[in-house]
Design a protein around this motif. Structure first.
Motif, PDB file in Angstrom:
ATOM      1  N   ASN A  80       0.822  -1.216   0.000  1.00 58.03           N
ATOM      2  CA  ASN A  80       0.000   0.000   0.000  1.00 58.03           C
ATOM      3  C   ASN A  80       0.850   1.259   0.000  1.00 58.03           C
ATOM      4  O   ASN A  80       0.420   2.304  -0.495  1.00 58.03           O
ATOM      5  N   LYS A  98       1.266   2.918  -3.360  1.00 57.12           N
ATOM      6  CA  LYS A  98       0.081   3.462  -4.041  1.00 57.12           C
ATOM      7  C   LYS A  98      -0.277   2.613  -5.272  1.00 57.12           C
ATOM      8  O   LYS A  98      -0.247   3.088  -6.414  1.00 57.12           O
ATOM      9  N   MET A 100       4.443   9.506   0.524  1.00 56.11           N
ATOM     10  CA  MET A 100       3.789   9.189   1.801  1.00 56.11           C
ATOM     11  C   MET A 100       4.708   9.489   2.979  1.00 56.11           C
ATOM     12  O   MET A 100       4.246   9.920   4.030  1.00 56.11           O
ATOM     13  N   GLU A 160       4.688  13.318   3.398  1.00 54.30           N
ATOM     14  CA  GLU A 160       3.374  13.882   3.733  1.00 54.30           C
ATOM     15  C   GLU A 160       2.712  13.196   4.922  1.00 54.30           C
ATOM     16  O   GLU A 160       1.510  13.347   5.138  1.00 54.30           O
ATOM     17  N   ARG A 161       3.483  12.483   5.725  1.00 52.64           N
ATOM     18  CA  ARG A 161       2.875  11.729   6.815  1.00 52.64           C
ATOM     19  C   ARG A 161       2.150  12.612   7.821  1.00 52.64           C
ATOM     20  O   ARG A 161       1.175  12.186   8.450  1.00 52.64           O
ATOM     21  N   ASP A 191      -1.160  13.610   6.071  1.00 52.83           N
ATOM     22  CA  ASP A 191      -1.972  12.399   5.925  1.00 52.83           C
ATOM     23  C   ASP A 191      -2.682  12.061   7.227  1.00 52.83           C
ATOM     24  O   ASP A 191      -3.826  11.587   7.225  1.00 52.83           O
ATOM     25  N   ARG A 235      -9.418  10.658   4.652  1.00 54.17           N
ATOM     26  CA  ARG A 235      -9.228   9.640   3.616  1.00 54.17           C
ATOM     27  C   ARG A 235      -7.815   9.073   3.586  1.00 54.17           C
ATOM     28  O   ARG A 235      -7.558   8.099   2.888  1.00 54.17           O
ATOM     29  N   THR A 236      -6.871   9.668   4.339  1.00 50.80           N
ATOM     30  CA  THR A 236      -5.483   9.197   4.305  1.00 50.80           C
ATOM     31  C   THR A 236      -4.934   8.806   5.679  1.00 50.80           C
ATOM     32  O   THR A 236      -3.823   8.287   5.750  1.00 50.80           O
ATOM     33  N   ARG A 237      -5.690   9.050   6.731  1.00 51.03           N
ATOM     34  CA  ARG A 237      -5.111   8.847   8.069  1.00 51.03           C
ATOM     35  C   ARG A 237      -4.839   7.384   8.399  1.00 51.03           C
ATOM     36  O   ARG A 237      -4.094   7.078   9.341  1.00 51.03           O
ATOM     37  N   ARG A 296      -3.334   5.369   6.290  1.00 55.04           N
ATOM     38  CA  ARG A 296      -2.183   4.910   5.528  1.00 55.04           C
ATOM     39  C   ARG A 296      -1.130   4.347   6.472  1.00 55.04           C
ATOM     40  O   ARG A 296      -1.121   4.694   7.663  1.00 55.04           O
ATOM     41  N   ASP A 349     -11.106  17.977   3.931  1.00 55.57           N
ATOM     42  CA  ASP A 349      -9.857  17.315   4.314  1.00 55.57           C
ATOM     43  C   ASP A 349      -8.653  18.194   4.005  1.00 55.57           C
ATOM     44  O   ASP A 349      -7.759  18.364   4.835  1.00 55.57           O
TER      45      ASP A 349
END
Length: 317
Positions: A32, A35, A81, A84-85, A88, A93-95, A97, A210
């Motif tokens: 994951n 991506k 990722m 951008e942690r 995120d 929608r990304t938390r 990850r 978001d």
């Protein structure tokens, strides 16, 4: 389009302020991190570039080239990722990850992304040629350094300029076969480049909250949803016009031209519905952004079918 500087969320991109590791990470988390849904589209456009290039590439080397494109795209995603942690972790929608959820440590993700980036470029160079390897390296650097690090947190132009990163695969696939870059892959690059803003802004319309929470200056946050709808419409019209150039310049035939016209008409209708969506006084959708969601889904189908028409057309020319 508006351009504005946004402050970084508290702590900046390198705080490492994520949840502690929750009992290690699974293989699925490492996948994951690449991506995979984005990689599928990247690989597809790269395969098209390779298929329509004049010349012949040994099937094993062709597979290796496509694998290198896939790994490079995934590596860029992993580095994105990692950087951008922090934001995120702030977006719904990304938390979940792997890094913000604490299942993969940031340093491990960074090493993973760097290793795969270097390996993909080296393999591409050894399997094909230096032109393809350099183009692959530039695509990784553009996505990570130009889009992720420089543009995304600073300007509403982020996805416009940054869209070039995802437009490289057909050029790379072509170069892997030929060792040079021709007119057709340049036009395919331009199509993906112009496709990216209306595609992504459709998503941004229904993910505006978001992005605002994370302090990311996406166009709906900076200029408002009404302005974004107009930009989606304008870029769609420009995209459709450019999509006809391969036929107009005789590097693609009538099958491609017909597909571009029909698919483009569908995209114009989808974008028109986004523009005319029922809105409140602030330009926000009264239909839960149903037209924007439909346009986002159609944009994926549009690009896939348009690119599929290129080798189909070539087969009958």
């Amino acid at each position: 389009m508006s351009d504005a500087s946004f402050s970084l969320p508290a702590g900046g991109p390198h705080t490492g302020a994520v949840a502690p590791m929750a009992g290690g990470s699974a293989v699925a988390d490492w996948i994951n991190l690449l991506k995979p849904r984005v990689v599928v589209l990247v690989v597809f456009t790269g395969v098209i570039g390779l298929m329509v290039a004049p010349g012949h590439l040994n099937p094993v080397l062709a597979f290796t080239a496509i694998l290198a494109i896939a790994v490079a795209a995934g590596a860029a995603g992993a580095l994105n990722m990692w950087y951008e942690r922090d934001i995120d972790a702030l977006m719904r929608r990304t938390r979940n990850r792997p890094i913000p959820a604490g299942r993969i440590e940031p340093d491990a993700a960074l090493s993973y992304g760097i290793f795969l980036s270097v390996a993909s470029v080296v393999v591409m160079g050894l399997a094909t040629n230096m032109v393809a390897a350099v183009a692959l390296a530039v695509s990784i650097a553009f996505y990570v350094l130009v889009y992720t690090v420089w543009l995304k947190r600073r300007t509403a132009q982020n996805i416009v300029i940054g869209g070039a990163a995802g437009a490289f695969p057909p050029v790379i696939g072509w170069a892997a076969v030929t060792g040079h870059i021709g007119l057709l892959p340049v036009l395919l690059f331009a199509i993906v480049f112009l496709w990216t803003p209306p595609h992504f802004w459709s998503l941004a319309l229904f993910a505006e909250i978001d992005y605002a929470r994370a302090g990311v200056p996406m166009l709906p946050v900076v200029a408002g949803p009404r302005h974004t709808r107009w930009q989606i419409m304008l870029y769609t019209l420009l995209l459709v016009a450019v999509s006809l150039l391969p036929w107009a310049l005789h590097v693609a035939g009538p099958i491609y031209g017909a597909a571009a016209a029909v698919l483009g008409a569908g995209y114009i209708v989808a974008s028109w519905r986004v523009l005319r969506d029922a809105q409140d006084a602030g330009g926000h959708s009264l239909t839960r952004d149903a037209p924007a969601k439909a346009a986002f889904r159609y944009s994926l189908l549009y690009l896939a079918l348009l690119f599929a028409a290129v080798p189909l057309d070539a087969a009958f020319r």
